[in-house]
Design an enzyme around this catalytic site. Structure first.
Site, PDB file in Angstrom:
ATOM      1  N   ALA A   1      -3.506   7.962  -4.967  1.00 54.46           N
ATOM      2  CA  ALA A   1      -2.112   7.529  -5.056  1.00 54.46           C
ATOM      3  C   ALA A   1      -2.153   6.092  -5.561  1.00 54.46           C
ATOM      4  O   ALA A   1      -2.563   5.179  -4.835  1.00 54.46           O
ATOM      5  CB  ALA A   1      -1.457   7.608  -3.687  1.00 54.46           C
TER       6      ALA A   1
ATOM      7  N   GLY B   1       0.830  -1.212   0.000  1.00 55.69           N
ATOM      8  CA  GLY B   1       0.000   0.000   0.000  1.00 55.69           C
ATOM      9  C   GLY B   1       0.851   1.242   0.000  1.00 55.69           C
ATOM     10  O   GLY B   1       2.058   1.183  -0.229  1.00 55.69           O
ATOM     11  N   ASN B   2       0.214   2.379   0.242  1.00 56.43           N
ATOM     12  CA  ASN B   2       0.974   3.621   0.355  1.00 56.43           C
ATOM     13  C   ASN B   2       0.331   4.486   1.438  1.00 56.43           C
ATOM     14  O   ASN B   2      -0.677   4.112   2.033  1.00 56.43           O
ATOM     15  CB  ASN B   2       1.044   4.345  -0.992  1.00 56.43           C
ATOM     16  N   ARG B   3       0.921   5.639   1.697  1.00 56.71           N
ATOM     17  CA  ARG B   3       0.515   6.433   2.858  1.00 56.71           C
ATOM     18  C   ARG B   3      -0.649   7.378   2.583  1.00 56.71           C
ATOM     19  O   ARG B   3      -0.985   8.202   3.423  1.00 56.71           O
ATOM     20  CB  ARG B   3       1.699   7.258   3.351  1.00 56.71           C
ATOM     21  N   SER B   4      -1.287   7.276   1.420  1.00 50.98           N
ATOM     22  CA  SER B   4      -2.386   8.200   1.131  1.00 50.98           C
ATOM     23  C   SER B   4      -3.554   7.988   2.101  1.00 50.98           C
ATOM     24  O   SER B   4      -3.980   6.857   2.341  1.00 50.98           O
ATOM     25  CB  SER B   4      -2.889   7.972  -0.297  1.00 50.98           C
TER      26      SER B   4
END
Ligand code: CTP
Length: 407
Positions: A274, A207-210
């Site tokens: 993102a 995943g990512n930090r969005s």
């Protein structure tokens, strides 16, 4: 930025335990720049004192129809305001408004105004679920007025259920929404929200930090400005509007397919999500167990570039389709942004520096540069994400108007 600068509001207060919360709403409305005249029912005075409203309001509070020297005070106030908000709107006030009954200052002002009306309902849970109350609310909504539903929570007498007045912020947003310019009425905008999740196995993902906050702020801004919105989202937007369609997705592949299909009958795409650039080539069908031999090797393959693909599609089906991308940069922000807008081929690129503490993923504020394909640039200094959203939507409206002007 004050969101209600120059707006004239009558704040109706009904006789319910939540009347004390109207004091906070009054203060917030005035802080936002509104000129507020409190209008209290006689029953409201059993719960709150006039002195507080006199101290915080912009004009002398109104209780009775007959204390003003003007022969027609009710129509005077009703005609002079841009909006009437009632909080709490009791079952009795809703009933009077639904049937057009006028027996005090508030009910008379409500029926004699052609201003916008927002009623924040609050009552005991049994009253809220009574068919008579439900029918009155349906009637009011059918006529185009706004009813803010109560929340679930603690009620008078220690009971718990639906009926508690909505949070001040929610009522305030409903008021601001009513007063906002509806310059996108009739337009359909697709917005992608959140960060994609690329499955490794059924329980793990890349995943990512969005956080999705900027995307949600854009969705709210578009709705307030009258647009029909399709949100392709990896998170629950917790927003409800008959102008909003939410398509829940997880991966970049799902987001691409939902986005391309929604864009077919839209005027614009705001690609705020993102998106993971890579996904796991073959996610495991079952959970990878600890100690099951060799460590798993994760082979990545490239994800489609959704924005670039929609830009390519849009050239085929409409010259007027607007594409807005976001760029998360950590260095050479403007130069990288300029290279990216050319690479992606979009009309507008919103560039932000995610290396800074105040503007990193998940923060409440943002600071961006809005680049246009013609090379022009607009800088939005550090501001709450909702204000940044307003700047992005302004850029969209400008572009839509310039295309319409060229034709
Ligand atoms: N984007 C997209 N599909 C991808 C990756 C990104 O549609 N697979 C979109 C993003 O939603 C954003 C824009 O492209 O609107 C730019 O995203 P960003 O991550 O800044 O750029 P990348 O294209 O991934 O380039 P790089 O990672 O090299 O900076």
């Amino acid at each position: 930025m004050k969101r209600l600068e120059g707006v004239s509001i009558a704040l109706g207060v009904g006789g319910g335990i939540a009347a004390y919360k109207a004091v906070e709403l009054l203060r917030r409305l005035v802080d936002e720049g509104a000129h507020v005249t409190p209008v209290l029912t006689k029953n409201a005075l059993n719960f709150v004192g006039l002195t507080t409203f006199r101290a915080l309001g912009s004009s002398e509070p109104v209780v009775s129809l007959f204390e003003d020297s003007s022969p027609i005070p009710h129509t005077k106030l009703g005609q002079g305001v841009d909006l009437v908000v009632v909080a709490p709107a009791t079952a009795d006030i809703l009933s009077k408004f639904a049937t057009g009954a006028c027996d005090d200052a508030l009910s008379t002002i409500l029926v004699s105004t052609d201003a916008k009306v927002v009623l924040a309902a609050a009552m005991h849970k049994e009253m809220w679920s009574h068919p008579a109350v439900m029918e009155n609310i349906e009637t009011i909504r059918r006529r185009g007025f706004t009813v803010v539903d109560p929340e679930h929570g603690r009620l008078a007498g220690g009971d718990v259920g639906f009926g508690r007045l909505a949070a001040t912020e929610v009522i305030l947003d409903a008021v601001v929404g009513q007063m906002a310019t509806r310059d996108l009425a009739g337009y359909h905008v697709v917005v992608t929200v959140g960060g994609t999740r690329e499955a490794i196995d059924p329980v793990r993902y890349i995943g990512n930090r969005s956080s999705g906050r900027q995307g949600l702020a854009i969705v709210s801004e578009l709705l307030d400005r009258g647009a029909h919105v399709t949100a392709i989202s990896t998170i629950d937007p917790a927003l409800s509007s008959s102008y909003l369609e939410v398509v829940r997705v997880e991966s970049a592949i799902e987001m691409e397919s939902a986005t391309r299909s929604a864009c077919k009958d839209a005027n614009a795409l705001i690609m705020c999500a993102a998106v993971a650039d890579y996904r796991v080539e073959s996610p495991l069908v079952n959970k990878f167990k600890r100690g099951s031999g060799n460590l798993p090797e994760i082979k990545l393959v490239e994800n489609p570039d959704i924005l670039a693909n929609v830009v390519a599609d849009s050239k085929m089906y409409s010259q007027n389709f607007i594409t807005i991308g976001f760029a998360a940069e950590t260095e050479n922000v403007e130069a990288n942004g300029r290279a990216k807008i050319v690479k992606k081929g979009c009309d507008i690129l919103v560039v932000n520096d995610v290396s800074r503490e105040e503007t990193r993923f998940g923060s409440a504020d943002n600071e961006v540069i809005i680049l246009s394909a013609d090379g022009s640039l607009k800088y939005i200094p550090l501001a709450p994400k909702r204000e940044v959203a307003a700047g992005v939507v302004d850029a969209l409206v400008e572009r839509l108007l310039s295309i319409e002007f060229e034709q």
